[in-house]
Design a protein around this motif. Structure first.
Motif, PDB file in Angstrom:
ATOM      1  N   SER A 214       1.138  -0.902   0.268  1.00 17.63           N
ATOM      2  CA  SER A 214      -0.226  -0.272   0.342  1.00 17.63           C
ATOM      3  C   SER A 214       0.659   1.107  -0.028  1.00 17.63           C
ATOM      4  O   SER A 214       0.404   2.111  -0.538  1.00 17.63           O
ATOM      5  N   ILE A 217       2.561   1.567  -3.789  1.00 18.32           N
ATOM      6  CA  ILE A 217       1.371   2.195  -4.386  1.00 18.32           C
ATOM      7  C   ILE A 217       1.246   3.601  -4.184  1.00 18.32           C
ATOM      8  O   ILE A 217       0.339   4.215  -5.173  1.00 18.32           O
ATOM      9  N   ARG A 218       1.663   4.576  -2.827  1.00 18.89           N
ATOM     10  CA  ARG A 218       0.874   5.452  -2.523  1.00 18.89           C
ATOM     11  C   ARG A 218       2.513   6.492  -3.474  1.00 18.89           C
ATOM     12  O   ARG A 218       2.215   7.784  -3.642  1.00 18.89           O
ATOM     13  N   PRO A 221       2.538   5.947  -7.661  1.00 19.78           N
ATOM     14  CA  PRO A 221       0.666   5.485  -8.317  1.00 19.78           C
ATOM     15  C   PRO A 221       0.162   4.622  -9.162  1.00 19.78           C
ATOM     16  O   PRO A 221      -0.505   4.649  -9.749  1.00 19.78           O
ATOM     17  N   ARG A 222       1.412   5.247 -10.464  1.00 17.66           N
ATOM     18  CA  ARG A 222       1.602   3.841 -11.320  1.00 17.66           C
ATOM     19  C   ARG A 222       1.857   3.105 -11.740  1.00 17.66           C
ATOM     20  O   ARG A 222       2.283   2.774 -12.748  1.00 17.66           O
ATOM     21  N   THR A 223       2.576   2.678 -10.222  1.00 13.17           N
ATOM     22  CA  THR A 223       3.335   1.225 -10.687  1.00 13.17           C
ATOM     23  C   THR A 223       1.819   0.287 -11.299  1.00 13.17           C
ATOM     24  O   THR A 223       1.157  -0.267 -10.926  1.00 13.17           O
ATOM     25  N   TYR A 227       0.539  -3.441  -7.195  1.00 17.76           N
ATOM     26  CA  TYR A 227      -0.969  -3.589  -7.240  1.00 17.76           C
ATOM     27  C   TYR A 227      -1.330  -4.717  -7.351  1.00 17.76           C
ATOM     28  O   TYR A 227      -2.131  -5.748  -6.138  1.00 17.76           O
ATOM     29  N   GLU A 249      -6.334  -2.824 -11.759  1.00 23.13           N
ATOM     30  CA  GLU A 249      -5.708  -1.268 -11.400  1.00 23.13           C
ATOM     31  C   GLU A 249      -4.257  -1.486 -12.063  1.00 23.13           C
ATOM     32  O   GLU A 249      -3.941  -0.629 -12.644  1.00 23.13           O
ATOM     33  N   ASN A 253      -2.620   0.213 -15.390  1.00 22.64           N
ATOM     34  CA  ASN A 253      -0.503   1.084 -15.766  1.00 22.64           C
ATOM     35  C   ASN A 253      -0.425   0.096 -16.763  1.00 22.64           C
ATOM     36  O   ASN A 253       0.196   0.659 -17.549  1.00 22.64           O
TER      37      ASN A 253
END
Length: 569
Positions: A214, A217-218, A221-223, A227, A249, A253
């Protein structure tokens, strides 16, 4: 005339000033990574120099490399080296591009040349370490990472790659320490959180893994990786809505991420949406193999498509392809946890076909019967198996039921039973206690549960280590028997062997072992008390194997209470 000459010179110097400014602008842009005009600016500099500007070639090559055009990148780096053979960075950059094109030997040669020219080039040391790791030379890789860290103790990339090296060897405890050091140096480095999450997952620390994914991901964001990795845990936990959201998600990406396609396909399969599952598995097979998980993704996609197409396999219960509604457990007031381990990919003896599949089947069925926490782990090295038991012991302190299911190799030496990790090297009987995990450690991991401790071992297979072990003179009196030895666990603990002590268990001819198949089939039946359940399992296995295999139970549970996986209606 004088004024006319002055005017001409004025224009001439103005033209020179403008040309110098343009050249300066090109030089600035050519050195600026990711600038939209970088390649054009570098090309102009190369043209103005008559093809003799090594720096411009190097910078243009770096931009081509960032765009994934490694052929042009390598061509430009080669020109920079031709112009200036002592240009250490150009050697390093070409080596890195060759590594990304999987030309490992050439990469090592170029990176070594760079290091000869500049012994303190941290990036060259780090890149050569990665090249050695890709070549399977972990000792030289570790030496390069260590050298980079000695030069700069805050060089995060060397710690990061050292963590990857340890993780690849199955030493996830040390890998976690390396990734934690990266995070201490740079708390914004999202890839370290992602990789540490993977090592937490391998050691059975699912909550910490989810927290790290998490955070990755923060920060990124484009990972696509974090995810997918978080979704994988949700999938194993049966949290299909959350898993589906994460895989969607991940694919948003990168629509060609094979692992995310396979994982989403398995979610669709669990939800009974077979057409969508099939589409995802086929898309995974058609996608480019650009991630470390490519082989697993291809194998799993083929496996699941075969399972969807082959309805003749009777040994695969419906729980592997759809969610079956079952009555709840006997009491909603008890907390039930399980650790499920399947060791198939043995490194020093022949691999086993079924344990990983058996473990997945058992884990899924436990979730459906209402277990609060089911941790599924496969192909564990010794340190990972030990760490998983240690983490499970902490969870068991607040549990009513604690169950461990293990499928894989096991053996008995001198009356002591052992579970065999996939990295075990057992050349003599003296090695066993160092290379394997004693059954007592498994019993200890579950002992704090309040009401029921259940250990199920499908580990009585024909063990190849027993035949190849040397008997030491000092330990010559030790017995090395077939199967496992009988035990007498403490009251409140039930230990179930897939085959009676001293006897062998079979893998069977289907996708799952006879024992695993009988166990999950009976676990799902409402109103079957646990002691009675294993009596029925015994009968089913004996019938399926023509009495060649007889499961056996050891220990006892409270006679004042009944225990059910699924309560009666």
């Amino acid at each position: 005339m004088r004024n006319r000459i002055a005017l001409v010179f004025s224009f001439f110097f103005t033209f020179l000033a403008a040309a110098d400014l343009a050249a300066a602008d090109d030089r600035t842009i050519c050195a600026q990574r990711g600038h939209e005009d970088r390649i054009a600016a570098c090309s102009r500099l190369i043209a103005k120099s008559g093809g003799r500007d090594a720096l411009a070639f190097d910078n243009r090559g770096a931009e081509y490399g960032d765009k994934g055009d490694y052929d042009r990148a390598i061509s430009d780096f080669s020109e920079a080296i031709r112009i200036d053979p002592k240009y250490a960075l150009a050697w390093q950059h070409r080596g890195a591009a060759l590594l990304r094109r999987n030309e490992v030997d050439r990469a090592i040669a170029d990176l070594t040349a760079s290091i000869r020219l500049d012994a303190n080039n941290l990036n060259a040391l780090n890149d050569r370490g990665m090249a050695y790791a890709a070549a399977g030379d972990s000792e030289r890789a570790l030496s390069d990472y260590n050298a980079a860290i000695r030069i700069n103790p805050r060089f995060k990339f060397a710690y990061f790659n050292r963590g990857r090296l340890y993780a690849g060897k199955g030493d996830h405890t040390r890998a976690i320490a390396e990734y934690s050091e990266v995070i201490r140096i740079d708390p914004t480095y999202g890839y370290a959180f992602n990789n540490r999450g993977l090592s937490y997952q391998h050691t059975g620390q699912s909550e910490r893994a989810v927290a790290d994914f998490s955070e990755a991901i923060r920060l990124l964001p484009r990972t696509t990786l974090a995810y997918n990795n978080r979704g994988d845990i949700y999938l194993l936990q049966g949290r299909y809505d959350q898993a589906l959201a994460d895989f969607n998600e991940s694919l948003r990406n990168d629509p060609q991420h094979q692992s995310a396609l396979v994982n989403r396909g398995m979610v669709f399969e669990k939800l009974g949406e077979v057409a969508k599952a099939r589409a995802d598995f086929n898309a995974a097979l058609a996608a480019p193999q650009k991630y470390d998980s490519a082989k697993w993704s291809m194998d799993k996609a083929r496996e699941r498509l075969a399972a969807l197409d082959d309805t003749s396999i009777k040994t695969v219960p419906a729980t592997t392809t759809s969610v079956i509604a079952l009555p709840g457990p006997s009491s909603r007031n008890d907390r039930r946890i399980a650790l499920v381990v399947g060791n198939s990919a043995y490194e020093n003896v022949a691999a086993l076909a079924n344990p990983a599949r058996d473990a997945a089947l058992v884990a899924e069925t436990l979730k459906l019967t209402g277990f609060d926490s089911v941790t599924l782990l496969t192909d564990l090295r010794k340190d990972a198996l030990t760490a998983a038991l240690r983490d499970f012991a902490r969870q068991a302190e607040i549990a009513d039921w604690a169950m461990v299911y293990y499928a894989g190799h096991g053996m008995e030496v001198g009356g002591v039973n052992y579970l065999i990790p996939i990295d075990a090297k057992i050349a003599s009987d003296r090695d066993v206690s160092f290379e394997a995990v004693a059954l007592d450690q498994v019993l200890n991991a579950a002992e704090r549960a309040k009401r029921l401790r259940l250990i199920v071992l499908d580990a009585c297979r024909d063990n190849p280590f027993a035949n190849q072990m040397k008997r030491t003179m000092t330990l010559a009196s030790r017995s090395v028997s077939r199967g496992l030895a009988a035990i007498e666990p403490e009251a409140g603990t039930l230990v179930v062997y897939a085959a009676k002590d001293g006897e062998m268990a079979l893998d069977g001819v289907g996708r799952n072992s006879p024992f695993a198949t009988a166990f999950v089939d009976n676990m799902r039946k409402p109103g079957l008390e646990v002691r009675r359940l294993f009596d029925v399992v015994r009968d089913d296995v004996m019938e399926a194997t023509n009495r060649a295999q007889k499961p056996f139970s050891y220990g006892s549970v409270s006679g004042r209470q009944d225990f059910y996986f699924v309560a009666g209606k």
